[in-house]
Design a protein around this motif. Sequence first.
Motif: not given
Length: 110
Positions: A18-43
Amino acid sequence: MGLEEKLNIEEISMNIIAHSGDARSLAFEALRKCREGKIEESESLMEKAEKASVEAHHSQTNLLVSEAQGKKTTISVLLIHAQDHLMNSMLAIDLIKEIIKLEKQRKEEK
């Protein structure tokens, strides 16, 4: 192996998953935000991903400590699956952190 021990290993395995799945999902959401130029949100999302990963590590550490104390852990497919989830989420976090750093550098150089 008693029923209580079996249930404990299953509970620990599910916590890791459960926690690993959450971590992975959050990391990939951060990558999407980064791609959108939303660096602070991704961090911010990466910080949450790392916290979820730490929770997974705590569950894994409980197993390691138990085994170090001489209590044998019965290996199950569920436990192997949990460890696989943990390793994959850790790898995703490490790689995505580097991608975000690269994107930040690229933006600063413009």
